[in-house]
Design a protein around this motif. Structure first.
Motif, PDB file in Angstrom:
ATOM      1  N   VAL A   5       0.850  -1.194   0.000  1.00 26.79           N
ATOM      2  CA  VAL A   5       0.000   0.000   0.000  1.00 26.79           C
ATOM      3  C   VAL A   5       0.884   1.241   0.000  1.00 26.79           C
ATOM      4  O   VAL A   5       1.676   1.463   0.925  1.00 26.79           O
ATOM      5  N   HIS A   6       0.770   2.049  -1.035  1.00 25.42           N
ATOM      6  CA  HIS A   6       1.530   3.285  -1.172  1.00 25.42           C
ATOM      7  C   HIS A   6       1.067   4.292  -0.121  1.00 25.42           C
ATOM      8  O   HIS A   6      -0.054   4.205   0.389  1.00 25.42           O
ATOM      9  N   ARG A   7       1.931   5.255   0.205  1.00 26.62           N
ATOM     10  CA  ARG A   7       1.573   6.233   1.238  1.00 26.62           C
ATOM     11  C   ARG A   7       0.361   7.075   0.854  1.00 26.62           C
ATOM     12  O   ARG A   7      -0.269   7.701   1.703  1.00 26.62           O
ATOM     13  N   SER A   8       0.011   7.085  -0.439  1.00 28.01           N
ATOM     14  CA  SER A   8      -1.205   7.771  -0.879  1.00 28.01           C
ATOM     15  C   SER A   8      -2.463   7.012  -0.467  1.00 28.01           C
ATOM     16  O   SER A   8      -3.571   7.552  -0.540  1.00 28.01           O
ATOM     17  N   GLY A   9      -2.280   5.749  -0.048  1.00 24.99           N
ATOM     18  CA  GLY A   9      -3.413   4.905   0.305  1.00 24.99           C
ATOM     19  C   GLY A   9      -3.820   3.953  -0.798  1.00 24.99           C
ATOM     20  O   GLY A   9      -4.640   3.051  -0.582  1.00 24.99           O
ATOM     21  N   ARG A  10      -3.246   4.120  -1.999  1.00 25.41           N
ATOM     22  CA  ARG A  10      -3.581   3.247  -3.112  1.00 25.41           C
ATOM     23  C   ARG A  10      -2.827   1.926  -3.000  1.00 25.41           C
ATOM     24  O   ARG A  10      -1.660   1.877  -2.604  1.00 25.41           O
ATOM     25  N   ILE A  63       4.970   8.308  -8.618  1.00 30.35           N
ATOM     26  CA  ILE A  63       5.027   9.758  -8.461  1.00 30.35           C
ATOM     27  C   ILE A  63       3.652  10.372  -8.737  1.00 30.35           C
ATOM     28  O   ILE A  63       3.164  11.227  -7.988  1.00 30.35           O
ATOM     29  N   THR A  64       3.007   9.937  -9.815  1.00 21.46           N
ATOM     30  CA  THR A  64       1.719  10.500 -10.205  1.00 21.46           C
ATOM     31  C   THR A  64       0.567   9.865  -9.436  1.00 21.46           C
ATOM     32  O   THR A  64      -0.518  10.447  -9.349  1.00 21.46           O
ATOM     33  N   GLY A  65       0.796   8.678  -8.892  1.00 17.83           N
ATOM     34  CA  GLY A  65      -0.271   7.964  -8.200  1.00 17.83           C
ATOM     35  C   GLY A  65      -1.278   7.339  -9.137  1.00 17.83           C
ATOM     36  O   GLY A  65      -2.381   6.977  -8.734  1.00 17.83           O
ATOM     37  N   ASP A 124      -0.721  -5.475   5.517  1.00 15.83           N
ATOM     38  CA  ASP A 124      -0.291  -4.432   4.588  1.00 15.83           C
ATOM     39  C   ASP A 124       1.162  -4.080   4.871  1.00 15.83           C
ATOM     40  O   ASP A 124       1.599  -4.038   6.025  1.00 15.83           O
ATOM     41  N   THR A 125       1.897  -3.804   3.812  1.00 15.65           N
ATOM     42  CA  THR A 125       3.278  -3.361   3.900  1.00 15.65           C
ATOM     43  C   THR A 125       3.544  -2.543   2.634  1.00 15.65           C
ATOM     44  O   THR A 125       2.607  -2.150   1.941  1.00 15.65           O
ATOM     45  N   ILE A 158      11.114   7.035  -2.441  1.00 14.47           N
ATOM     46  CA  ILE A 158      11.521   6.562  -1.119  1.00 14.47           C
ATOM     47  C   ILE A 158      12.094   7.755  -0.365  1.00 14.47           C
ATOM     48  O   ILE A 158      13.039   8.410  -0.831  1.00 14.47           O
ATOM     49  N   THR A 159      11.517   8.053   0.771  1.00 11.65           N
ATOM     50  CA  THR A 159      11.886   9.237   1.536  1.00 11.65           C
ATOM     51  C   THR A 159      13.199   9.022   2.293  1.00 11.65           C
ATOM     52  O   THR A 159      13.691   7.892   2.411  1.00 11.65           O
ATOM     53  N   ASP A 160      13.739  10.117   2.839  1.00 14.66           N
ATOM     54  CA  ASP A 160      14.956  10.009   3.650  1.00 14.66           C
ATOM     55  C   ASP A 160      14.715   9.140   4.888  1.00 14.66           C
ATOM     56  O   ASP A 160      15.597   8.381   5.304  1.00 14.66           O
ATOM     57  N   THR A 161      13.538   9.253   5.462  1.00 16.66           N
ATOM     58  CA  THR A 161      13.208   8.438   6.639  1.00 16.66           C
ATOM     59  C   THR A 161      13.180   6.957   6.279  1.00 16.66           C
ATOM     60  O   THR A 161      13.707   6.112   7.016  1.00 16.66           O
TER      61      THR A 161
END
Length: 217
Positions: A5-10, A63-65, A124-125, A158-161
């Protein structure tokens, strides 16, 4: 059902699995040819056509979702997967037919991914691209998809975190291998594991619309 699951929720992908064990240490699941799945259509086509550039295009859709999922089925290998609840990685054992057709351990595979969130349908991951491939006898290590990982880092997918968490997870998984902990402690037993032919191929859970929600605890 394991979902990315992407951070957008998709939802990026869905894979039907069979639960083998569920303890405080790890959730152990398995997969075999015929298990139902849904993947990004471009990613599935890249595998069918052997066109890696299309795989890169699929990743850039993050990037575009905007992406479409295509139905598919697990092929060629059997899989035994060990996932600690708070770990940023899972440890996988892949099995394939050897000489004479007998199934045997092909390789170990450390997949770097988000910690688990339990849901009504499973877990979910989210996959974080880079992987570690380990020979069956645990003697040789090969990092996989470092180029793609660097690319998605540049794009900010992928974020710095997340990158920091992956670096820590790399060290943790290597320490587990060196110290023979987790599945590596019982490597011989894992190598002897076999999918029971009597088990049906796992099927995707189909929730009532709006029913999917994280479980508490």
């Amino acid at each position: 059902m394991r979902r990315d699951v992407h951070r957008s929720g998709r939802v990026w992908s869905e894979q039907a699995l069979r639960v083998i064990a569920d303890t405080s240490e790890a959730l152990v699941t398995a997969c075999a040819p015929g298990a139902e799945a849904r993947w990004p259509a471009l990613y599935a086509k890249s595998r069918t056509d052997g066109d890696r550039s299309m795989r890169t295009e699929a990743l850039e859709a993050l990037i575009t979702g905007e992406w479409e999922l295509a139905s598919g089925a697990w092929q060629d290998t059997e899989l035994l997967l060990w996932k600690p609840p708070t770990g940023w990685f899972s440890i996988n054992a892949f099995f394939a037919p050897g000489p004479g057709g007998a199934w045997r351990l092909r390789n170990w595979y450390v997949n770097f991914e988000h910690p688990t969130t339990r849901t009504d349908s499973g877990l979910d991951t989210f996959d974080l691209i880079v992987d570690l491939v380990i020979d069956p006898d645990l003697s040789t290590l090969t990092w996989k998809d470092e180029d793609e990982y660097a690319h998605v880092r540049r794009l900010g997918i992928i974020t710095d975190t997340e990158h920091q968490a992956v670096d820590e997870a790399r060290a943790q998984s290597l320490a587990m291998l060196e110290e023979r902990r987790g599945p590596f402690k019982d490597a011989a037993a894992w190598a002897d594991w076999r999918w029971d032919p009597a088990w049906p191929a796992p099927r995707l859970w189909q929730p009532v619309q709006g029913a999917e929600r994280p479980l508490s605890g």
